[in-house]
Motif scaffolding. Structure first.
Motif, short mmCIF file in Angstrom:
data_model
loop_
_atom_site.label_atom_id
_atom_site.label_comp_id
_atom_site.label_asym_id
_atom_site.label_seq_id
_atom_site.Cartn_x
_atom_site.Cartn_y
_atom_site.Cartn_z
N UNK A 228 0.84 -1.22 0.00
CA UNK A 228 0.00 0.00 0.00
C UNK A 228 0.87 1.26 0.00
N UNK A 229 1.92 1.26 0.82
CA UNK A 229 2.81 2.42 0.85
C UNK A 229 3.50 2.61 -0.50
N UNK A 230 3.87 1.50 -1.15
CA UNK A 230 4.51 1.60 -2.47
C UNK A 230 3.54 2.15 -3.51
N UNK A 231 2.26 1.83 -3.38
CA UNK A 231 1.27 2.34 -4.32
C UNK A 231 1.17 3.87 -4.21
N UNK A 232 1.22 4.36 -2.99
CA UNK A 232 1.18 5.82 -2.79
C UNK A 232 2.46 6.46 -3.32
N UNK A 233 3.61 5.83 -3.01
CA UNK A 233 4.88 6.37 -3.50
C UNK A 233 4.90 6.44 -5.03
N UNK A 234 4.49 5.37 -5.68
CA UNK A 234 4.55 5.32 -7.14
C UNK A 234 3.65 6.40 -7.76
#
Length: 205
Positions: free
Chosen positions: A127-133
């Protein structure tokens, strides 16, 4: 008697001059001077910033206040992917002064308690990676962003009711990414503003 007449005439002429006062300036010259003063006042009035509601009040531009930001993006119904609401919330954060100032960004991923602790930690990181991307896609520098996967360790709502039954609404609230945007350090260099070459600038003007 005849000798006194010239002197008396001079005295009367002097008295008449004092009563009439100083010589009146030429009317054309006075009109030109008044027009020059009026023109100067109009130029000064045009250059001074004015209030829309009260034109006689001069207003000063307000500086944009920069403060740290704390926000959260929910993954309640989308699971591991950003939904339209999440993307809209991130778009609003892109306009935050702290985001534009270049401060560091920390993304803390969270999950509910369904599944093993290891699986939930992986889900929280996804989930954090989705926001970062998404932020990187919008132009945010990747090296500003730090990811922290916390799994199920920091719930903000109960995952189950008091009788032990499942609480879907509580679990949905726990599936989230918290975003913290810090202020840039005082000694950080100012943002680089691109400038046009002299030739291109001259052509633009």
């Amino acid at each position: 008697m005849r000798a006194l007449l010239p002197a008396l005439t001079l005295c009367l002429a002097a008295a008449a001059c004092e009563q009439n006062g100083p010589e009146i300036p030429n009317s054309a010259q006075a009109a030109a001077e008044n027009a020059a003063v009026t023109a100067n006042e109009a130029v000064n009035a045009a250059q001074a910033p004015r209030s829309i509601l009260r034109p006689e009040v001069v207003t000063e531009p307000e500086e944009e206040k920069v403060e740290p930001v704390h926000a959260a993006i929910g993954f309640g119904t989308s699971g591991l992917k950003l939904d339209d609401a999440g993307r809209g919330a991130l778009d609003a954060l892109l306009d935050a002064p702290a985001m534009k100032a270049g401060g560091s960004i920390t993304l803390r991923g969270h999950s509910d308690t369904r599944g093993s602790d290891g699986d939930n930690r992986v889900a929280s990181r996804i989930r954090a990676e989705a926001v970062r991307d998404y932020l990187v896609k919008k132009g945010v520098a990747k090296d500003r962003i730090t990811l922290v996967a916390l799994g199920e360790t920091r719930p903000i709502a109960p995952n189950a009711h008091e009788d032990g039954t499942d609480d879907p609404e509580g679990r949905a609230k726990n599936r989230r990414v918290e975003i913290d945007i810090a202020l840039p350090p005082d000694d950080s260099p100012p943002p680089v503003v691109p400038t046009l070459p002299a030739e291109a600038k001259a052509q633009k003007e």
